[in-house]
Scaffold this motif. Structure first.
Motif, PDB file in Angstrom:
ATOM      1  N   ALA A  47     -12.606  -9.988  -5.152  1.00  0.00           N
ATOM      2  CA  ALA A  47     -12.702  -8.574  -4.799  1.00  0.00           C
ATOM      3  C   ALA A  47     -12.513  -8.067  -3.404  1.00  0.00           C
ATOM      4  O   ALA A  47     -11.750  -7.111  -2.854  1.00  0.00           O
ATOM      5  CB  ALA A  47     -13.893  -7.732  -5.654  1.00  0.00           C
ATOM      6  N   SER A  48     -13.466  -8.643  -2.625  1.00  0.00           N
ATOM      7  CA  SER A  48     -13.409  -8.712  -1.146  1.00  0.00           C
ATOM      8  C   SER A  48     -12.111  -8.644  -0.303  1.00  0.00           C
ATOM      9  O   SER A  48     -11.689  -8.282   0.337  1.00  0.00           O
ATOM     10  CB  SER A  48     -14.749  -9.403  -0.491  1.00  0.00           C
ATOM     11  N   ALA A  49     -11.533 -10.180  -0.903  1.00  0.00           N
ATOM     12  CA  ALA A  49     -10.297 -10.536  -0.368  1.00  0.00           C
ATOM     13  C   ALA A  49      -9.106  -9.479  -0.561  1.00  0.00           C
ATOM     14  O   ALA A  49      -8.351  -9.151  -0.047  1.00  0.00           O
ATOM     15  CB  ALA A  49      -9.840 -11.845  -0.785  1.00  0.00           C
ATOM     16  N   LEU A  50      -9.097  -8.877  -2.029  1.00  0.00           N
ATOM     17  CA  LEU A  50      -8.029  -8.099  -2.271  1.00  0.00           C
ATOM     18  C   LEU A  50      -8.378  -6.805  -1.423  1.00  0.00           C
ATOM     19  O   LEU A  50      -7.342  -6.337  -0.930  1.00  0.00           O
ATOM     20  CB  LEU A  50      -8.405  -7.580  -3.711  1.00  0.00           C
ATOM     21  N   VAL A  51      -9.424  -6.361  -1.089  1.00  0.00           N
ATOM     22  CA  VAL A  51      -9.637  -5.150  -0.624  1.00  0.00           C
ATOM     23  C   VAL A  51      -9.273  -5.309   0.972  1.00  0.00           C
ATOM     24  O   VAL A  51      -8.595  -4.402   1.748  1.00  0.00           O
ATOM     25  CB  VAL A  51     -11.258  -4.767  -0.472  1.00  0.00           C
ATOM     26  N   GLU A  52      -9.455  -6.409   1.618  1.00  0.00           N
ATOM     27  CA  GLU A  52      -9.090  -6.814   2.887  1.00  0.00           C
ATOM     28  C   GLU A  52      -7.758  -6.783   2.954  1.00  0.00           C
ATOM     29  O   GLU A  52      -7.082  -6.473   3.839  1.00  0.00           O
ATOM     30  CB  GLU A  52      -9.836  -8.011   3.381  1.00  0.00           C
ATOM     31  N   LEU A  53      -6.904  -7.521   1.937  1.00  0.00           N
ATOM     32  CA  LEU A  53      -5.561  -7.709   1.966  1.00  0.00           C
ATOM     33  C   LEU A  53      -4.597  -6.210   1.933  1.00  0.00           C
ATOM     34  O   LEU A  53      -3.920  -6.049   2.778  1.00  0.00           O
ATOM     35  CB  LEU A  53      -5.082  -8.514   0.983  1.00  0.00           C
ATOM     36  N   ALA A  54      -5.375  -5.260   1.176  1.00  0.00           N
ATOM     37  CA  ALA A  54      -4.920  -3.945   1.003  1.00  0.00           C
ATOM     38  C   ALA A  54      -4.986  -3.103   2.428  1.00  0.00           C
ATOM     39  O   ALA A  54      -4.164  -2.608   2.902  1.00  0.00           O
ATOM     40  CB  ALA A  54      -5.541  -3.329  -0.102  1.00  0.00           C
ATOM     41  N   ASP A  55      -6.175  -3.494   2.867  1.00  0.00           N
ATOM     42  CA  ASP A  55      -6.480  -2.824   4.316  1.00  0.00           C
ATOM     43  C   ASP A  55      -5.471  -3.208   5.279  1.00  0.00           C
ATOM     44  O   ASP A  55      -4.754  -2.390   6.173  1.00  0.00           O
ATOM     45  CB  ASP A  55      -7.970  -2.962   4.702  1.00  0.00           C
ATOM     46  N   HIS A  56      -5.280  -4.687   5.376  1.00  0.00           N
ATOM     47  CA  HIS A  56      -4.345  -5.057   6.393  1.00  0.00           C
ATOM     48  C   HIS A  56      -3.062  -4.841   6.259  1.00  0.00           C
ATOM     49  O   HIS A  56      -2.122  -4.502   7.064  1.00  0.00           O
ATOM     50  CB  HIS A  56      -4.527  -6.761   6.242  1.00  0.00           C
ATOM     51  N   MET A  57      -2.682  -4.538   4.998  1.00  0.00           N
ATOM     52  CA  MET A  57      -1.345  -4.042   4.569  1.00  0.00           C
ATOM     53  C   MET A  57      -1.082  -2.710   5.064  1.00  0.00           C
ATOM     54  O   MET A  57      -0.033  -2.233   5.647  1.00  0.00           O
ATOM     55  CB  MET A  57      -0.921  -3.954   3.169  1.00  0.00           C
ATOM     56  N   MET A  58      -1.980  -1.814   4.888  1.00  0.00           N
ATOM     57  CA  MET A  58      -1.937  -0.611   5.336  1.00  0.00           C
ATOM     58  C   MET A  58      -2.219  -0.230   6.941  1.00  0.00           C
ATOM     59  O   MET A  58      -1.024   0.344   7.598  1.00  0.00           O
ATOM     60  CB  MET A  58      -3.189   0.364   4.794  1.00  0.00           C
ATOM     61  N   LEU A  59      -3.090  -1.219   7.441  1.00  0.00           N
ATOM     62  CA  LEU A  59      -2.727  -1.154   8.867  1.00  0.00           C
ATOM     63  C   LEU A  59      -1.459  -1.590   9.588  1.00  0.00           C
ATOM     64  O   LEU A  59      -0.914  -1.089  10.493  1.00  0.00           O
ATOM     65  CB  LEU A  59      -3.877  -1.976   9.544  1.00  0.00           C
ATOM     66  N   GLY A  60      -0.747  -2.560   8.886  1.00  0.00           N
ATOM     67  CA  GLY A  60       0.363  -3.178   9.426  1.00  0.00           C
ATOM     68  C   GLY A  60       1.494  -1.935   9.165  1.00  0.00           C
ATOM     69  O   GLY A  60       2.272  -1.760   9.930  1.00  0.00           O
ATOM     70  N   MET A  61       1.580  -1.229   7.979  1.00  0.00           N
ATOM     71  CA  MET A  61       2.324  -0.007   7.751  1.00  0.00           C
ATOM     72  C   MET A  61       2.095   0.881   8.791  1.00  0.00           C
ATOM     73  O   MET A  61       3.055   1.196   9.197  1.00  0.00           O
ATOM     74  CB  MET A  61       2.314   0.409   6.164  1.00  0.00           C
ATOM     75  N   ILE A  62       0.988   1.147   9.043  1.00  0.00           N
ATOM     76  CA  ILE A  62       0.833   2.341  10.203  1.00  0.00           C
ATOM     77  C   ILE A  62       1.233   1.725  11.317  1.00  0.00           C
ATOM     78  O   ILE A  62       1.985   2.498  12.310  1.00  0.00           O
ATOM     79  CB  ILE A  62      -0.699   2.685  10.243  1.00  0.00           C
ATOM     80  N   ALA A  63       1.080   0.327  11.858  1.00  0.00           N
ATOM     81  CA  ALA A  63       1.487   0.188  13.132  1.00  0.00           C
ATOM     82  C   ALA A  63       3.137   0.073  13.260  1.00  0.00           C
ATOM     83  O   ALA A  63       3.679   0.183  14.161  1.00  0.00           O
ATOM     84  CB  ALA A  63       0.902  -1.418  13.313  1.00  0.00           C
ATOM     85  N   ASN A  64       3.740  -0.373  12.130  1.00  0.00           N
ATOM     86  CA  ASN A  64       4.963  -0.330  12.229  1.00  0.00           C
ATOM     87  C   ASN A  64       5.588   1.108  12.180  1.00  0.00           C
ATOM     88  O   ASN A  64       6.632   1.071  12.971  1.00  0.00           O
ATOM     89  CB  ASN A  64       5.696  -1.083  10.767  1.00  0.00           C
ATOM     90  N   ARG A  65       5.141   1.983  11.608  1.00  0.00           N
ATOM     91  CA  ARG A  65       5.445   3.406  11.638  1.00  0.00           C
ATOM     92  C   ARG A  65       5.598   3.856  13.092  1.00  0.00           C
ATOM     93  O   ARG A  65       6.140   4.531  13.527  1.00  0.00           O
ATOM     94  CB  ARG A  65       4.800   4.266  10.740  1.00  0.00           C
ATOM     95  N   ASP A  66       4.228   3.652  13.706  1.00  0.00           N
ATOM     96  CA  ASP A  66       3.964   3.959  14.787  1.00  0.00           C
ATOM     97  C   ASP A  66       4.953   3.410  15.951  1.00  0.00           C
ATOM     98  O   ASP A  66       5.736   4.099  16.925  1.00  0.00           O
ATOM     99  CB  ASP A  66       2.594   3.828  15.458  1.00  0.00           C
ATOM    100  N   LEU A  67       5.094   1.998  15.809  1.00  0.00           N
ATOM    101  CA  LEU A  67       6.219   1.470  16.673  1.00  0.00           C
ATOM    102  C   LEU A  67       7.879   2.097  16.677  1.00  0.00           C
ATOM    103  O   LEU A  67       8.284   2.032  17.482  1.00  0.00           O
ATOM    104  CB  LEU A  67       6.224  -0.119  16.369  1.00  0.00           C
ATOM    105  N   THR A  68       8.048   2.326  15.429  1.00  0.00           N
ATOM    106  CA  THR A  68       9.384   2.747  15.040  1.00  0.00           C
ATOM    107  C   THR A  68       9.293   4.200  15.607  1.00  0.00           C
ATOM    108  O   THR A  68      10.348   4.701  16.255  1.00  0.00           O
ATOM    109  CB  THR A  68       9.664   3.002  13.618  1.00  0.00           C
ATOM    110  N   GLU A  69       8.338   5.089  15.595  1.00  0.00           N
ATOM    111  CA  GLU A  69       8.480   6.205  16.314  1.00  0.00           C
ATOM    112  C   GLU A  69       8.464   6.324  17.776  1.00  0.00           C
ATOM    113  O   GLU A  69       9.227   7.058  18.406  1.00  0.00           O
ATOM    114  CB  GLU A  69       7.125   6.934  16.011  1.00  0.00           C
ATOM    115  N   ASP A  70       7.482   5.504  18.361  1.00  0.00           N
ATOM    116  CA  ASP A  70       7.757   5.041  19.901  1.00  0.00           C
ATOM    117  C   ASP A  70       8.955   4.583  20.169  1.00  0.00           C
ATOM    118  O   ASP A  70       9.780   4.845  21.210  1.00  0.00           O
ATOM    119  CB  ASP A  70       6.658   4.082  20.395  1.00  0.00           C
TER     120      ASP A  70
END
Length: 77
Positions: A47-70
Motif C-alpha cells: 500500500a505504501s509503495a503504491l501511494v509513493e508511486l502515484a505521488d511520484h507519477m503526479m510530481l513527474g507530470m507537474i514537472a513536465n507540465r512546468d517544463l513545457t510551459e517554461d
C-alpha cells in the motif's frame, strides 16, 4: 468479465468522472497489489509503495507540465 480491463470514460463532463476513473482501475489496481503480496511483500509495504508511486507519477507530470510551459515562454523570445 476481465477484471483487469480498464474501460474508457463515458463522457468528459460526468460529475463523478474522478470516481468513475477509480472504479475503472480498481480491478487492475487490486491485481497488482495482490501479486505483490503473493510475491512476499506485506500488505502495508504494498500500500505504501503504491501511494509513493502515484505521488511520484503526479510530481513527474507537474514537472513536465512546468517544463513545457517554461520552454514555450523561451521559444517566444
Amino acid at each position: 468479465m476481465d477484471m483487469n480491463r480498464i474501460f474508457p470514460p463515458t463522457t468528459d463532463r460526468h460529475p463523478d468522472r474522478f470516481l468513475q476513473c477509480q472504479e475503472a482501475m480498481a480491478g487492475a489496481f487490486t491485481d497488482v497489489a495482490l501479486q505483490a503480496v503473493k510475491a512476499g511483500w506485506n500488505p502495508e509495504e504494498v500500500a505504501s509503495a503504491l501511494v509513493e508511486l502515484a505521488d511520484h507519477m503526479m510530481l513527474g507530470m507537474i514537472a513536465n507540465r512546468d517544463l513545457t510551459e517554461d520552454l514555450s515562454v523561451l521559444r517566444r523570445r
